[in-house]
Design a protein around this motif. Sequence first.
Motif, short mmCIF file in Angstrom:
data_model
loop_
_atom_site.label_atom_id
_atom_site.label_comp_id
_atom_site.label_asym_id
_atom_site.label_seq_id
_atom_site.Cartn_x
_atom_site.Cartn_y
_atom_site.Cartn_z
N LEU A 169 5.05 6.80 -12.74
CA LEU A 169 5.27 5.41 -12.35
C LEU A 169 6.52 5.26 -11.50
N ALA B 69 -5.32 7.91 -9.20
CA ALA B 69 -4.32 6.92 -9.62
C ALA B 69 -2.96 7.19 -9.02
N GLY B 70 -2.64 8.49 -8.76
CA GLY B 70 -1.33 8.82 -8.24
C GLY B 70 -1.28 8.90 -6.72
N THR B 71 -2.41 8.61 -6.05
CA THR B 71 -2.45 8.63 -4.59
C THR B 71 -1.95 7.29 -4.06
N LEU B 72 -1.26 7.32 -2.92
CA LEU B 72 -0.81 6.07 -2.33
C LEU B 72 -2.01 5.23 -1.90
N LYS C 66 -4.07 12.65 -6.55
CA LYS C 66 -3.12 12.81 -7.64
C LYS C 66 -3.51 11.90 -8.79
N ALA C 67 -3.42 12.44 -9.98
CA ALA C 67 -3.79 11.65 -11.14
C ALA C 67 -2.62 10.76 -11.56
N ALA C 68 -2.88 9.93 -12.56
CA ALA C 68 -1.89 8.97 -13.00
C ALA C 68 -0.73 9.67 -13.71
N ASP D 60 0.79 -1.21 0.00
CA ASP D 60 0.00 0.00 0.00
C ASP D 60 0.84 1.28 0.00
N ARG D 61 2.15 1.15 -0.05
CA ARG D 61 2.94 2.38 -0.22
C ARG D 61 3.23 2.63 -1.70
N LEU D 62 2.60 1.87 -2.56
CA LEU D 62 2.65 2.19 -3.98
C LEU D 62 1.42 3.02 -4.30
N THR D 63 1.47 3.80 -5.36
CA THR D 63 0.26 4.48 -5.80
C THR D 63 -0.63 3.43 -6.48
N PHE E 155 9.15 2.23 -11.41
CA PHE E 155 8.66 1.21 -12.33
C PHE E 155 8.99 1.57 -13.78
N ARG F 189 9.97 5.06 0.68
CA ARG F 189 8.73 5.56 1.25
C ARG F 189 8.38 4.96 2.60
N TYR G 277 9.75 1.11 -1.76
CA TYR G 277 9.59 0.94 -0.32
C TYR G 277 10.79 1.49 0.44
N GLU H 183 -1.85 3.35 -9.39
CA GLU H 183 -1.35 3.05 -10.72
C GLU H 183 -0.15 2.10 -10.65
N GLN H 184 0.76 2.39 -9.70
CA GLN H 184 1.95 1.54 -9.57
C GLN H 184 1.57 0.12 -9.17
N LEU H 185 0.58 0.00 -8.27
CA LEU H 185 0.21 -1.32 -7.78
C LEU H 185 -0.32 -2.20 -8.92
#
Lengths: 246, 523
Positions: free
Chosen positions: B274, A124-127, B269-271, A85-88, B277, B298, B295, A90-92
């Motif tokens: 990455l 999408a960019g929120t953690l 925040k929008a996409a 859950d520390r990924l956004t 990644f 963060r 990680y 979108e990243q997840l």
Amino acid sequence: MIRGLAKRFGDKIAVNGVDLDVPAGSFYGLVGPNGAGKTTTLSMATGLLRPDHGQVWVHGVDVWKRPLEAKKLMGILPDGVRLFDRLTGEQLVTYAGLLRGMDRDTVAERVTDLLRALDLTNDAGTLVVDYSAGMTKKIALASALIHAPSLLVLDEPFESVDPVSAANIRDILSSYVSSGGSVIVSSHVMDLVQRMCDHVAVIAAGAVLAAGTVDEVRGESSLEDRFVELVGGRSTAEGLTWLRTS
Amino acid sequence: MVAHLLRLKLTLLRNSLKRSTWALVGVILGGLYGLGMLGLLIVGLIFLGSADPEVIRNVLVIGGSAVVLGWIVVPMVSSGIDMTLDPARFVTFAVPMRQLVAGLALGAVIGIPGVITLLAALAQVGTWIRYPAAAVAALVCAVLAVLLCVVASRLATTAVISLTSSRRFKDVSSMVVLVPIILMGPIIAGIAAGFESSVGFATELAAVLGWTPLGFFWAVPADVADGDYLTAVLRFVLGVATVAVLAWLWKTILARALVTPAHHAVTRKAAGNLGFFARFPATPTGAVAARALTYWARDPRYLGSIVIVPLVPLLMLFLAYQSGDYTMLNFVGPIIAFLLAWSISADISYDNTAFWLHLSTGVSGWADRAGRALAVGVISAPAVLVFTVGPLWISGSLEDLPVMLGLSVGVLLTGIGFSSVVSARYTYNVPLPGESPLKTPPGSGFSMFAIQIIGWLVLTVLVLPELGLTIAYFVTGDSAFGWLTLVVGCVLGTALLIGGLKLGGRWYDRRAPELLQAVAVNK
């Protein structure tokens, strides 16, 4: 297809010889009271928890003998586990796609589609750690869909999801089933299962009480009444006389 | 109602002990240790009574003030603090304010820190037993001082509660607090040096503290013993006033907190970003590395390991200063290599149940192991290089570079390889995602200790060739040994790294579902 699945935790037998046949292309509901063994059964069926006994096949592939092939066919949404859950968001979802060995462009394209379909584009960019419970469910669902599996196993997919999103998810699942995919959902909400699923199994105390098409299982009554009849344990409300306001 | 709150606290305490036998054993051992320390403290305080009144005053005022300060600071910086009686949980019950405040205050005394503070404070009655009037004053002041501790601590926690509900504040504070804890040794030594350098330092410090809210109550008995009743009364009144003001403030803030539930605004925040990644290859290994590196950047539990890195040379510098032997500073590089390499030995425990994603996507053991190793490699390679070359360059002994570089590289590669094996096989309870890196989860004690100690021993054995060559170099002074260390460090290290990744990957493939079940125990 599940045969004789069993799991024991210490002295407690959580799942005691479950047999289930989920026809390909069906929308299968798994219902049962709290602690019935739904999550344990699904974990064993999806390769997350090693069963003490029994076997599971997905489209003829034995989940515990050829796990890699079986996992390619399945998309999973487990209940009561954490996410990275520390990924956004979108990243997840991207991570889930890349872990399955998909190429970057396909992943990026599908991530955009999934986020839009699940109404998460603006977040999408929120953690993920900052998401609400419903949004977390949705992002986990997106991670399960990214590789276009032929079987979806969803444990409590509608819990804390708002009605609009729930309707969107139902639409996605229905069109997925009509295009040939199979879905297994577990739920507490009988009404939802009756409306959405074509097959249902009632599980209690680690055993299957009834299974078949929804109409076979419920017969003349509603699914909820049939469920209560099968499981038992209904108490009349007479005890709470003081609760009456007049 | 006050009695209800107290009973609730006791029940919570009892039930938390019932959960697991091993947790109970841990609490009993911890309790015995605490009791032992408390016993020593009490005996010490009673013996202190035979000392000069001036000495007694200094010890009690400085020690007591430190205790009050501890009660205020510790809950603010530690997110793992006891929040069983978190006022936010009483929002839905219509408890009268006055009773809620009294209940929460008394509830805070119940619990190990509260009881220990109370007993230790009461022990100062024994210290003053030779001065009956002072002993009576000590009894009253001890109780009031504990009350002050509790009220001040509750006020502090309630005041920061709106802050601590923000994740960012929690993340930052849990890392900032690492710094003083790691530098604890030098700080204490610094204060001790202050005491040594000037005889009057303690007296001056006690005199100042005695006139602050921290020290009012602790100084009163000493004033009584001196016969300075006017000062005693003045301090006592000031102390009571402090408690009253703090209690009133707490009540006011609490009343406001109860009607304004904590909320935290999250910027949407929008996409499009990455992060790592986009920079790693789009393979399972690259994805795992990108995730792990995210990680490292963060998650406070990983960031903590990075924060420690620049503190290691500071600590070494301090040790070197004390012993007067500066050659050990040259070993900062290998030590940092060791710490960073070992820090991924509990990687899967840190993932906790989020690990299911790796399991359900069928990532191969090799990709999982290699990705995590790659992430820690990206972090540690520059750090180790800087801290290996830096000290040698500063001390002007660059001719030792081959040997130290060989040792650092050997330790780093071997360590990462070995950690990859350990984390695929052993899990233990670590702080959960989002928790303070300092929090010791219940029941972690023995298995964690055993894995760490045995792991360090095995790792030492694995780097014995490099260690042996390093020693040979420094004994003989023959530079051939230095170059040999570099070669062995690189070659043997790489071999062990690949071997470790392969073995870890194989174990992972075989046991991944069992690993998930093992980490799910602690959630």
